[in-house]
Design an enzyme around this catalytic site. Sequence first.
Site, short mmCIF file in Angstrom:
data_model
loop_
_atom_site.label_atom_id
_atom_site.label_comp_id
_atom_site.label_asym_id
_atom_site.label_seq_id
_atom_site.Cartn_x
_atom_site.Cartn_y
_atom_site.Cartn_z
N LYS A 23 3.56 0.87 4.37
CA LYS A 23 2.33 0.93 3.58
C LYS A 23 0.98 2.01 4.95
CE LYS A 23 1.20 -2.90 0.58
NZ LYS A 23 2.36 -3.17 0.47
C1 LIG Z 1 3.25 -3.21 -0.60
C2 LIG Z 1 4.53 -3.69 -0.40
C3 LIG Z 1 5.97 -3.26 -1.35
C4 LIG Z 1 5.39 -2.80 -2.81
O1 LIG Z 1 4.66 -1.83 -2.75
P1 LIG Z 1 3.75 -1.28 -4.30
O2 LIG Z 1 3.53 -0.10 -4.37
O3 LIG Z 1 2.79 -2.42 -4.45
O4 LIG Z 1 4.55 -1.19 -5.32
C5 LIG Z 1 7.01 -3.38 -0.64
N1 LIG Z 1 7.42 -3.56 0.10
C6 LIG Z 1 6.35 -3.99 1.10
C7 LIG Z 1 7.40 -4.42 2.27
C8 LIG Z 1 5.09 -3.94 0.49
O5 LIG Z 1 4.21 -3.83 2.10
#
Ligand SMILES: *Cc1c(COP(=O)(O)O)cnc(C)c1O
Length: 499
Positions: free
Chosen positions: A115
């Site tokens: 993120k």
């Molecule tokens: C948020 C997240 C996901 C999922 O991603 P999306 O965009 O919500 O599908 C997977 N792995 C980690 C470590 C995350 O922080």
Amino acid sequence: MSSVTYSSTRGGQKKLDFRTVVMQGLAHDRGLFVPDEIPTVSAEELAAWRDLSYPDLSVQIFRKFVKEDQVPLSVLKDIIHRSCAAFRHPDVTPVIQVNGHAVLELFHGPTLAFKDVALQMLGNFFEYFLDTGSNGGQLTVLGATSGDTGSAAIAGLRGKRGVSCIILYPHGRVSHRQELQMITVPDENVFAVAVKDATFDDCQDFVKASFNTPAFRDKVHLGAVNSINWCRVLAQTTYYYWSYFRVTSSNAETASFSVPTGNFGDILAGFYSKQMGLPVDKLVVATNENDILHRFFTTGKYERESIQETISPSMDICVSSNFERYLFWLTGNDPAKLKQWMTDFEKTNVLSVSPAQLRQAQGDFFSSRVNTDETIRVIGEYHKSHNYLLCPHSAVGVKAIHNLKLVSPRMVCLATADQGKFPDAVRRAVQDPPTPTEIQVLEKLPIRRFELSKDLKKVQNFVESRVSGNKKSFVSEHSLLLTAIAVSVLAVALQMRKR
Ligand SMILES: *Cc1c(COP(=O)(O)O)cnc(C)c1O
């Protein structure tokens, strides 16, 4: 040339510019903003992009959507380069080969999870738009987190001019390491708030209730950073291009991607990249036990079930907030139809697509569901046989390609977090997993942490006082500085008199 415009999937807002959709996040009719047209990338452009650095590649992709009428090129370059500079790896998101397939490591940013890629950009865009007149120059970001999003939002927004960032989390219910990532940030515009006796849903409800109180919302200039912000999806397209170039030797080849999926924001960026013309073969949606998407791609029925807690908590969702953008595409970009689907879904918790639409969806995405035991086993195997440590989310994506028999050097598994963020889960597969130095150093840092009882009014009062308090603190910082200068002048003067 002017920039791409955006409309709500539910038809309530049309032809908005980039600045507006980034500042607003969610459409007023609760739809999501989608581009009115998807720019294409020509064969010549694709060839020219192959050897660009990560930030330069990112600039080229952003330029397809965002022209001078929205953000001057020099500013765009500066925003993107500064965002990438927050990453510890020179490649920003390096690609390696493990066990016959590629792994795209998205976790070299400040909070060790994917993120960061988008939230570093979002923070810098917010700052630029506030500096140049949006929102009266002030934005209060209020968010709830069960771990990952909160720390990445804080890392993206700390110290940004005009922004106050308040993140609520359930006291005692986020992991020690995730809490440390939030409460060791010293910036005065950041408030990590542990809500006592609360669950994540309680925190989430306070955020929603605050958005639904117009007087409060407008007074503090409330905004959100959740995964539906278009800027986040756009920022994430870069690493699909970047990893494509790393695993292919010419643009005549295709690459495939396996994505550990929760809210569908990450893989959606891969879908748009393909729409733009990136030679993508397969996109694999990998889910944990919270498998609404896997069930959809198997049966054509999108049906809400209750959340199960797993060892990959960032994928523990019951509905995928970004999926509406893909559903909109499945309707043939028909806002009336999409609105009807979503209204029915909100009432009945079920949505069914036609057999033709299911065929289309199955052509666009493969899917696989991976349970906790399988996840732990894959982490153990990769560690033992390949000396590579996967986080539990990344392991879900890796296991999916084994299930689907899609292992190949041009299959890219997105590794979404560093294993060190999830020591309890990893310890179930591996003895004494290493603690990354980035996490070790947090233990020694001073703490800035707030606590509130579970009471909406208290939360809103806190936000109000901190937002105005924050403005005042700029003044007091300023006068502090003046005092400091005065004192040193005095000291120098005294020194000189002594001589
Ligand atoms: C948020 C997240 C996901 C999922 O991603 P999306 O965009 O919500 O599908 C997977 N792995 C980690 C470590 C995350 O922080």
